[in-house]
Design a protein around this motif. Structure first.
Motif, PDB file in Angstrom:
ATOM      1  N   HIS A 106       0.319  -1.219  -0.166  1.00 55.11           N
ATOM      2  CA  HIS A 106       0.012   0.422   0.338  1.00 55.11           C
ATOM      3  C   HIS A 106       0.949   1.240  -0.258  1.00 55.11           C
ATOM      4  CE1 HIS A 106      -3.799  -2.348   1.712  1.00 55.11           C
ATOM      5  NE2 HIS A 106      -2.568  -3.022   2.040  1.00 55.11           N
ATOM      6  N   ASN A 107       0.227   1.967  -0.833  1.00 56.69           N
ATOM      7  CA  ASN A 107       1.562   3.398  -1.176  1.00 56.69           C
ATOM      8  C   ASN A 107       0.375   4.337  -0.069  1.00 56.69           C
ATOM      9  OD1 ASN A 107       2.604   5.844  -1.227  1.00 56.69           O
ATOM     10  ND2 ASN A 107       2.039   5.900  -3.364  1.00 56.69           N
ATOM     11  N   ALA A 108       0.725   4.717   1.195  1.00 61.34           N
ATOM     12  CA  ALA A 108       0.375   5.364   2.408  1.00 61.34           C
ATOM     13  C   ALA A 108       0.457   7.063   2.199  1.00 61.34           C
ATOM     14  CB  ALA A 108       0.776   5.214   3.517  1.00 61.34           C
ATOM     15  N   SER A 109       1.272   7.686   1.166  1.00 59.82           N
ATOM     16  CA  SER A 109       0.969   8.848   0.570  1.00 59.82           C
ATOM     17  C   SER A 109      -0.396   9.466  -0.051  1.00 59.82           C
ATOM     18  CB  SER A 109       2.097   9.717   0.033  1.00 59.82           C
ATOM     19  OG  SER A 109       1.855  10.155  -0.835  1.00 59.82           O
ATOM     20  N   GLU A 110      -0.303  10.603   0.721  1.00 55.19           N
ATOM     21  CA  GLU A 110      -1.666  11.344   0.072  1.00 55.19           C
ATOM     22  C   GLU A 110      -1.544  11.951  -1.126  1.00 55.19           C
ATOM     23  OE1 GLU A 110      -4.890  12.859   1.930  1.00 55.19           O
ATOM     24  OE2 GLU A 110      -4.125  12.326   4.071  1.00 55.19           O
ATOM     25  N   THR A 111       0.023  12.114  -1.419  1.00 56.03           N
ATOM     26  CA  THR A 111       0.626  13.650  -2.686  1.00 56.03           C
ATOM     27  C   THR A 111       1.547  12.308  -3.348  1.00 56.03           C
ATOM     28  OG1 THR A 111       1.771  14.078  -0.697  1.00 56.03           O
ATOM     29  CG2 THR A 111       0.470  14.878  -0.805  1.00 56.03           C
ATOM     30  N   GLN A 112       2.281  11.478  -2.959  1.00 58.33           N
ATOM     31  CA  GLN A 112       3.470  11.264  -3.616  1.00 58.33           C
ATOM     32  C   GLN A 112       3.246   9.759  -4.490  1.00 58.33           C
ATOM     33  OE1 GLN A 112       7.196  11.663  -2.614  1.00 58.33           O
ATOM     34  NE2 GLN A 112       6.426  13.356  -0.829  1.00 58.33           N
TER      35      GLN A 112
ATOM     36  N   LYS B 129       0.347   5.053  -7.356  1.00 56.05           N
ATOM     37  CA  LYS B 129       0.074   6.038  -7.875  1.00 56.05           C
ATOM     38  C   LYS B 129      -0.649   6.378  -5.565  1.00 56.05           C
ATOM     39  CE  LYS B 129      -3.241   6.423 -11.548  1.00 56.05           C
ATOM     40  NZ  LYS B 129      -4.682   6.222 -11.892  1.00 56.05           N
ATOM     41  N   PRO B 130      -0.833   8.049  -5.209  1.00 56.95           N
ATOM     42  CA  PRO B 130      -0.751   7.781  -3.880  1.00 56.95           C
ATOM     43  C   PRO B 130      -2.557   6.795  -3.422  1.00 56.95           C
ATOM     44  CG  PRO B 130      -0.370  10.207  -5.180  1.00 56.95           C
ATOM     45  CD  PRO B 130      -0.822   9.047  -6.899  1.00 56.95           C
ATOM     46  N   LEU B 131      -2.224   6.082  -2.716  1.00 55.28           N
ATOM     47  CA  LEU B 131      -3.365   5.725  -1.425  1.00 55.28           C
ATOM     48  C   LEU B 131      -3.494   4.127  -2.163  1.00 55.28           C
ATOM     49  CD1 LEU B 131      -5.203   8.672  -0.325  1.00 55.28           C
ATOM     50  CD2 LEU B 131      -3.610   6.817   0.781  1.00 55.28           C
TER      51      LEU B 131
END
Length: 175
Positions: A76-82, A110-112
């Motif tokens: 999981h990409n835990a970033s909201e922006t990157q 993608k983010p999230l």
């Protein structure tokens, strides 16, 4: 004759089944196209890695019974922006031998967004000490990804599900 026909009816489907090692490879780029974005053009300034224990087989009943589990690894990409660049997803057996690699090249989430790898119950190549290594990178400081394995299986009327959380293998930071 009758017993032979009955045995053939029971064992016939097993003879046609593909062995676990020959199952088709996961195509992350195709299966998770909506979760992916273009690789960043900027330099990847931070990186990290995770070790994720996975249990494709577990000993039970004082070690006299082996229960096999399916394994779903999720990144999981835990970033909201990157975007998060996933550089490697590799699966290892109890002896530490790599049995599968799941990326042809780097991919950017993608983010999230999330990508997953599924190891079916009948793929017992990993054994009781199976594990994954996941390497990642980003162009700047980023929320650390969440990497987990979900095991699901059962024996008789008992069903089990449990999660194994990834553990960082190195501190995320500048290269």
């Amino acid at each position: 004759m009758r017993n032979g026909l009955f045995a053939a009816m029971l064992l016939g489907p097993l003879a046609c089944a593909a062995p676990a090692a020959a199952q088709s490879k996961v195509n992350i780029e195709q299966n998770y196209a909506d979760s992916l974005t273009a690789l960043p053009k900027e330099e990847l300034a931070v990186s990290g890695g995770f070790y994720v224990p996975a249990y494709s087989s577990v000993a039970m009943s004082q070690g006299k019974l082996r229960v096999d589990f399916s394994v779903t690894l999720s990144v999981h990409n835990a970033s909201e922006t990157q975007a998060l660049v996933v550089k490697r997803i590799a699966y290892f057996d109890t002896a530490g031998k790599q049995v599968e690699t799941y990326l042809k090249g780097q991919v950017a989430l993608k983010p999230l967004a999330t990508v997953s790898i599924f190891v079916p119950t009948d793929d017992v190549r990993g054994g009781t000490g199976a594990n994954f290594l996941v390497d990642w990178a980003a162009t700047s400081e980023i929320a650390e990804p969440v990497v987990e394995a979900l095991m699901v299986g059962g024996v008789a009327n008992a069903h089990y599900a449990f999660i194994s959380q990834g553990r960082p293998t190195r501190t995320a930071g500048k290269k």
